[in-house]
Design a protein around this motif. Structure first.
Motif, PDB file in Angstrom:
ATOM      1  N   GLY A 139      56.112 141.266  57.750  1.00  0.00           N
ATOM      2  CA  GLY A 139      54.712 140.937  57.473  1.00  0.00           C
ATOM      3  C   GLY A 139      54.061 141.590  56.530  1.00  0.00           C
ATOM      4  O   GLY A 139      52.832 141.132  56.079  1.00  0.00           O
ATOM      5  N   ARG A 140      54.173 142.900  56.590  1.00  0.00           N
ATOM      6  CA  ARG A 140      53.284 143.794  55.673  1.00  0.00           C
ATOM      7  C   ARG A 140      53.901 143.582  54.057  1.00  0.00           C
ATOM      8  O   ARG A 140      54.827 143.429  53.855  1.00  0.00           O
ATOM      9  CB  ARG A 140      53.492 145.148  56.053  1.00  0.00           C
ATOM     10  N   GLU A 141      52.815 143.947  53.340  1.00  0.00           N
ATOM     11  CA  GLU A 141      52.930 143.972  51.838  1.00  0.00           C
ATOM     12  C   GLU A 141      53.691 145.338  51.409  1.00  0.00           C
ATOM     13  O   GLU A 141      54.431 145.385  50.463  1.00  0.00           O
ATOM     14  CB  GLU A 141      52.039 143.667  51.049  1.00  0.00           C
ATOM     15  N   PHE A 142      53.048 146.524  52.067  1.00  0.00           N
ATOM     16  CA  PHE A 142      53.678 147.610  51.806  1.00  0.00           C
ATOM     17  C   PHE A 142      54.130 148.491  52.937  1.00  0.00           C
ATOM     18  O   PHE A 142      53.605 148.367  53.887  1.00  0.00           O
ATOM     19  CB  PHE A 142      52.563 148.548  50.947  1.00  0.00           C
ATOM     20  N   THR A 143      54.997 149.426  52.999  1.00  0.00           N
ATOM     21  CA  THR A 143      54.994 150.429  53.699  1.00  0.00           C
ATOM     22  C   THR A 143      53.755 151.629  53.635  1.00  0.00           C
ATOM     23  O   THR A 143      52.987 151.239  52.533  1.00  0.00           O
ATOM     24  CB  THR A 143      56.218 151.505  53.625  1.00  0.00           C
ATOM     25  N   TYR A 144      53.370 152.294  54.558  1.00  0.00           N
ATOM     26  CA  TYR A 144      52.349 153.223  54.389  1.00  0.00           C
ATOM     27  C   TYR A 144      52.226 154.026  53.164  1.00  0.00           C
ATOM     28  O   TYR A 144      51.356 154.233  52.265  1.00  0.00           O
ATOM     29  CB  TYR A 144      51.930 154.163  55.373  1.00  0.00           C
ATOM     30  N   PHE A 145      53.617 154.671  52.804  1.00  0.00           N
ATOM     31  CA  PHE A 145      53.599 155.599  51.650  1.00  0.00           C
ATOM     32  C   PHE A 145      53.554 154.643  50.416  1.00  0.00           C
ATOM     33  O   PHE A 145      52.886 155.009  49.281  1.00  0.00           O
ATOM     34  CB  PHE A 145      54.698 156.465  51.723  1.00  0.00           C
ATOM     35  N   GLY A 146      54.194 153.574  50.321  1.00  0.00           N
ATOM     36  CA  GLY A 146      54.384 153.037  49.117  1.00  0.00           C
ATOM     37  C   GLY A 146      52.975 152.181  48.649  1.00  0.00           C
ATOM     38  O   GLY A 146      52.660 152.263  47.652  1.00  0.00           O
ATOM     39  N   VAL A 189      56.412 147.120  42.754  1.00  0.00           N
ATOM     40  CA  VAL A 189      56.916 148.202  42.196  1.00  0.00           C
ATOM     41  C   VAL A 189      57.426 148.031  40.749  1.00  0.00           C
ATOM     42  O   VAL A 189      57.100 148.578  39.842  1.00  0.00           O
ATOM     43  CB  VAL A 189      57.587 149.283  42.793  1.00  0.00           C
ATOM     44  N   LYS A 190      58.534 147.054  40.765  1.00  0.00           N
ATOM     45  CA  LYS A 190      58.976 146.922  39.428  1.00  0.00           C
ATOM     46  C   LYS A 190      58.193 146.168  38.551  1.00  0.00           C
ATOM     47  O   LYS A 190      58.093 146.598  37.553  1.00  0.00           O
ATOM     48  CB  LYS A 190      60.178 145.805  39.875  1.00  0.00           C
ATOM     49  N   LEU A 235      63.900 156.206  39.859  1.00  0.00           N
ATOM     50  CA  LEU A 235      64.395 155.372  40.781  1.00  0.00           C
ATOM     51  C   LEU A 235      63.690 155.209  41.995  1.00  0.00           C
ATOM     52  O   LEU A 235      63.309 156.276  42.722  1.00  0.00           O
ATOM     53  CB  LEU A 235      65.840 156.216  41.133  1.00  0.00           C
ATOM     54  N   PHE A 236      63.444 154.204  42.433  1.00  0.00           N
ATOM     55  CA  PHE A 236      62.751 153.868  43.825  1.00  0.00           C
ATOM     56  C   PHE A 236      63.922 153.224  44.845  1.00  0.00           C
ATOM     57  O   PHE A 236      64.380 152.287  44.711  1.00  0.00           O
ATOM     58  CB  PHE A 236      61.662 152.914  43.394  1.00  0.00           C
ATOM     59  N   LEU A 237      63.633 154.077  46.082  1.00  0.00           N
ATOM     60  CA  LEU A 237      64.467 153.452  47.225  1.00  0.00           C
ATOM     61  C   LEU A 237      63.555 152.998  48.405  1.00  0.00           C
ATOM     62  O   LEU A 237      62.839 154.008  48.679  1.00  0.00           O
ATOM     63  CB  LEU A 237      65.549 154.528  47.606  1.00  0.00           C
ATOM     64  N   SER A 238      63.517 152.043  48.938  1.00  0.00           N
ATOM     65  CA  SER A 238      62.912 151.864  50.068  1.00  0.00           C
ATOM     66  C   SER A 238      63.715 150.816  51.178  1.00  0.00           C
ATOM     67  O   SER A 238      64.219 150.084  51.042  1.00  0.00           O
ATOM     68  CB  SER A 238      61.706 150.877  49.418  1.00  0.00           C
ATOM     69  N   ALA A 239      63.676 151.644  52.306  1.00  0.00           N
ATOM     70  CA  ALA A 239      64.416 151.038  53.471  1.00  0.00           C
ATOM     71  C   ALA A 239      64.106 151.747  54.729  1.00  0.00           C
ATOM     72  O   ALA A 239      63.331 152.653  54.739  1.00  0.00           O
ATOM     73  CB  ALA A 239      66.108 151.120  53.176  1.00  0.00           C
ATOM     74  N   HIS A 240      64.894 151.274  55.684  1.00  0.00           N
ATOM     75  CA  HIS A 240      64.708 152.331  56.972  1.00  0.00           C
ATOM     76  C   HIS A 240      65.715 153.343  56.914  1.00  0.00           C
ATOM     77  O   HIS A 240      66.650 153.477  56.132  1.00  0.00           O
ATOM     78  CB  HIS A 240      65.394 151.480  58.063  1.00  0.00           C
ATOM     79  N   GLY A 241      65.346 154.538  57.413  1.00  0.00           N
ATOM     80  CA  GLY A 241      66.153 155.639  57.439  1.00  0.00           C
ATOM     81  C   GLY A 241      66.205 156.302  58.781  1.00  0.00           C
ATOM     82  O   GLY A 241      65.538 155.955  59.769  1.00  0.00           O
ATOM     83  N   ILE A 278      47.591 162.261  45.756  1.00  0.00           N
ATOM     84  CA  ILE A 278      46.500 161.343  46.144  1.00  0.00           C
ATOM     85  C   ILE A 278      47.110 160.504  47.166  1.00  0.00           C
ATOM     86  O   ILE A 278      46.466 160.458  48.465  1.00  0.00           O
ATOM     87  CB  ILE A 278      46.241 160.393  45.015  1.00  0.00           C
ATOM     88  N   ALA A 279      48.448 160.161  47.288  1.00  0.00           N
ATOM     89  CA  ALA A 279      49.037 159.440  48.164  1.00  0.00           C
ATOM     90  C   ALA A 279      49.193 160.470  49.369  1.00  0.00           C
ATOM     91  O   ALA A 279      49.214 159.534  50.549  1.00  0.00           O
ATOM     92  CB  ALA A 279      50.627 158.956  47.632  1.00  0.00           C
TER      93      ALA A 279
END
Length: 439
Positions: free
Chosen positions: A372-379, A237-238, A292-298, A399-400
């Motif tokens: 092992g994944r490159e992205f989360t489903y939404f990402g 994303v960056k 601002l992009f935040l990605s983690a477990h919630g 679209i997403a």
């Protein structure tokens, strides 16, 4: 010995037939005190074996799991006693305890393997266990009413206690070597001191906005180093924003990972506050906008998990983020939160000058955070696929949203229901940013 093994095999077969809703009779079970003990031991062995296999046999047995399992045996016996009293057939107490225990080893094979597949799967397992247990009551004690209803209530309470009251216990623990490896990176003196340099350098390199030229700033925050998908997603994303949205020189990423200790400052709440404060100083407040992009477990309390062994990092909450943003002085904001239950960030952050996008509703999980994944489903749907088709953040969301819904439906997952809020002010500001040549 051969006789007891034969009895155990017959009980396990009857338990499997019961769990799979195949025909089974009370006479199919072999009932004695030793038979009950054998089934209890079989369930424990299955629990340990599955945990060890899932861990790749790396680690060691956790002795503190023994009292929890013994408590579950007492729970089964207590439930069998209550049901036997309700039926007025105390002589069948042991028969019911055997029937309730005979399916347990099979459930022990399924439950750990299905963990992490979402809340829907958990409730399916709870329902399956409940129905099988009620069926055990009907097979052994009979289906006369209201005793069967009383028995169903008793086994329902048993299952609720087992799933939701007993403490979650890992029967197989990571080895000391694994724990040391997880925290080794930051424990090294060089890496520890380098972290201070990384955040200072990243803050110093943020370029100031140019008067009269609306520009976009990017801040990425991936605070959970327990799985590499968040780091990989953040890197992509960056790079996407630096190359496609012109944020090079005006972007900063914070990520917790032992694999990125020399690449990014740690994703701590303190570093996030410093980064946003610096962005607020560098940008032209009335012209420039923040992505601002935040990605983690919630979790259900809408906290974003933070992990960077051996440090103890604070989780990020919606109210804390709202306060940090308010203190930063940043006016125009686009915030994307990719995490389970991330819809809980929409209400605390929404205003006329803010767009908030969440990967899931406040009461729903999102998917794709496996190692092992490159992205989360939404990402993947939003950043990799949707923003390749449009430069509009709102159109990309639509679209997403459709892509995620399609993938979840294909896999039989509970819909995550991504959320969006678009303030009228930020909508107009983003149009101006989008009209810039070269953007």
């Amino acid at each position: 010995m051969r006789f007891h093994l034969s009895s155990l095999a017959k009980n396990l077969l009857a338990g499997l037939r019961l769990a799979l809703f195949l025909p089974v009779r009370a006479s199919d079970y072999r009932v004695s005190g030793l038979d009950f003990v054998s089934l209890a031991l079989s369930g424990f062995v299955a629990w340990v074996a599955v945990a060890a296999v899932l861990a790749g046999f790396e680690g060691e047995f956790n002795p503190s799991a023994i009292p929890i399992y013994l408590a579950s045996i007492s729970l089964v016996l207590g439930t069998a006693l209550l049901v036997a009293l309700a039926y007025g057939a105390q002589e069948k107490l042991l028969s019911l305890a055997v029937a309730l225990s005979a399916s347990q080893p099979w459930f022990e094979l399924v439950v750990p393997a299905a963990s992490g597949l979402g809340e829907v799967v958990l409730w399916i397992l709870v329902g399956w266990t409940l129905i099988a247990s009620v069926r055990a009551v009907a097979v052994v004690m009979g289906a006369r009413r209201p005793q069967l209803y009383q028995g169903a209530l008793a086994v329902g309470a048993m299952i609720a206690i087992a799933f939701f009251v007993f403490p979650e216990t890992d029967v197989w623990l990571p080895s000391a070597a694994q724990d040391e490896e997880a925290g080794a990176g930051l424990a090294e003196e060089r890496a520890f001191h380098l972290q201070g340099q990384l955040i200072e350098r990243a803050l110093a390199e943020l370029q100031r906005g140019r008067p009269g030229v609306p520009e976009l700033y990017f801040v990425g925050f991936a605070p959970d180093g327990s799985q590499d998908v968040f780091l990989r997603e953040m890197r992509y994303v960056k790079r996407l924003f630096d190359e496609r949205f012109g944020t090079a020189g005006r972007s900063i990423a914070l990520a917790s990972s032992r694999d990125a200790l020399e690449e990014f400052p740690i994703g701590s709440v303190t570093n996030l506050a410093r980064a946003l404060h610096r962005v607020g100083e560098a940008m032209n407040t009335e012209e420039d906008a923040l992505f601002l992009f935040l990605s983690a477990h919630g979790d259900r309390e809408h906290r974003l998990s933070a992990s960077q062994p051996p440090l103890e990092l604070a989780a990020l909450t919606p109210t804390a983020l709202a306060r940090i943003l308010q203190d930063s002085g940043i006016k125009w904001r686009v915030i994307v939160v990719s995490a389970c239950y991330s819809g809980g960030y929409v209400e605390p952050l929404r205003d006329d000058n803010t767009m908030v996008i969440a990967a899931a509703a406040p009461d729903r999980t999102s998917f794709g955070c496996e190692a092992g994944r490159e992205f989360t489903y939404f990402g993947q749907a939003y950043f990799r696929d949707a923003l390749a088709q449009t430069r509009s953040f709102t159109q990309a969301f639509e679209i997403a949203k459709a892509l995620v819904a399609k993938q979840e439906a294909a896999e039989g997952l509970e819909p995550s229901r991504p959320q969006i809020w678009v303030g009228p002010g930020i909508a107009e500001r983003l149009k101006q940013l989008g009209e810039r040549p070269g953007q």
